[in-house]
Design a protein around this motif. Structure first.
Motif, PDB file in Angstrom:
ATOM      1  N   ASN A 156      -6.891  54.018 -10.048  1.00 43.72           N
ATOM      2  CA  ASN A 156      -6.155  55.157  -9.531  1.00 43.72           C
ATOM      3  C   ASN A 156      -4.799  54.965  -9.830  1.00 43.72           C
ATOM      4  N   ASN A 159      -2.128  57.114 -12.032  1.00 42.26           N
ATOM      5  CA  ASN A 159      -0.792  57.830 -11.367  1.00 42.26           C
ATOM      6  C   ASN A 159       0.230  57.459 -12.160  1.00 42.26           C
ATOM      7  N   LYS A 185       0.113  67.755  -9.521  1.00 39.07           N
ATOM      8  CA  LYS A 185      -0.154  68.043 -10.905  1.00 39.07           C
ATOM      9  C   LYS A 185      -1.089  69.449 -10.746  1.00 39.07           C
ATOM     10  N   GLY A 218      -7.313  60.916  -5.614  1.00 43.29           N
ATOM     11  CA  GLY A 218      -7.057  59.656  -5.883  1.00 43.29           C
ATOM     12  C   GLY A 218      -6.434  58.593  -4.883  1.00 43.29           C
TER      13      GLY A 218
END
Ligand SMILES: Nc1ncnc2c1ncn2[C@@H]1O[C@H](COP(=O)(O)OP(=O)(O)OP(=O)(O)O)[C@@H](O)[C@H]1O
Ligand SMILES: [Mg+2]
Length: 200
Positions: free
Chosen positions: A103, A107, A160, A169
């Motif tokens: 995760n 990112n 996002k 996440g």
């Protein structure tokens, strides 16, 4: 999967549906179902409280996770640097730990791609401090704006679009490290980007 299923009746009148087409479609569909099934199992096990903890090597999880991301990092011209000092065996859940790394790495990649950083770089350090294993993952994507710093670990917080992020996440990562493994997950901005720090 929906696309594959809808394709067959559309292609049939065009004469494109033969043995080969059907086999290819069936194989692709089975692959997708297999993946979905695995994902469901992962999530089901994720909240099970009485899973067995085991000893695992953080270095191995770093290597395993990086190999999953390799293609994606190379495709975006992102360099990864790994710096390991000393022994790093901990007790906990290896798969979930790897999920946390994944995760954080995704990112970092997203931030580097979104901000069009030319010499994208992610540095992963593994070491020991006061008997704990410390992993830091640092990027050079410019960092996290101060005004959202306090929110990034909240469930469903994302900057996002709905197509690319659900905002779970880091929430999931924090739950795994702090609730399930009794460790700490924190973040800070460096001069060039964000740095996540896992202590277990
Ligand atoms: N390395 C980073 N650099 C800059 N911003 C980051 C970084 N990592 C996380 N963020 C910010 O934190 C937000 C929350 O991250 P999180 O992983 O929880 O959700 P997401 O990536 O948006 O969606 P998901 O992980 O569910 O696909 C991101 O939307 C982004 O704004
Ligand atoms: Mg994310």
């Amino acid at each position: 999967l929906g696309l594959l299923v809808q394709q067959a009746p559309l292609y049939y009148p065009l004469g494109a549906v033969n043995q080969e087409y059907l086999e290819k479609t069936a194989n692709k569909a089975m692959e997708l179902i297999e993946h979905m099934s695995q994902t469901i199992d992962d999530f089901r096990n994720f909240f099970k409280p009485n899973k067995e903890k085991s000893l695992f090597d953080v270095k191995e999880e770093v290597a395993r996770t990086l190999s999953l991301m390799e293609g994606s990092f190379q495709g975006q011209d992102i360099e990864t640097v790994v710096d390991i000092t000393g022994e790093a065996v901990v007790e906990g859940y290896a798969n979930e730990f790897s999920q946390v790394l994944l995760n954080i790495l995704i990112n970092a990649r997203d931030a580097l791609v979104e901000r069009r950083v030319e010499d994208g770089r992610v540095v992963i350090r593994v070491g020991r401090e006061k008997g704990r294993v410390v992993v830091t993952i640092a990027d050079n994507a410019g960092g996290i704006p101060e005004e959202i710093m306090a929110k990034i670990f909240d469930p469903y917080f994302t900057t996002k679009g709905p197509q690319s992020g659900t905002g779970v996440g880091l929430f999931m990562a924090k739950t795994i490290i702090e609730r399930n493994m009794g460790g700490l997950l924190s973040v800070r901005n460096t001069a060039v980007g964000a740095e996540f720090r896992i202590e277990v």
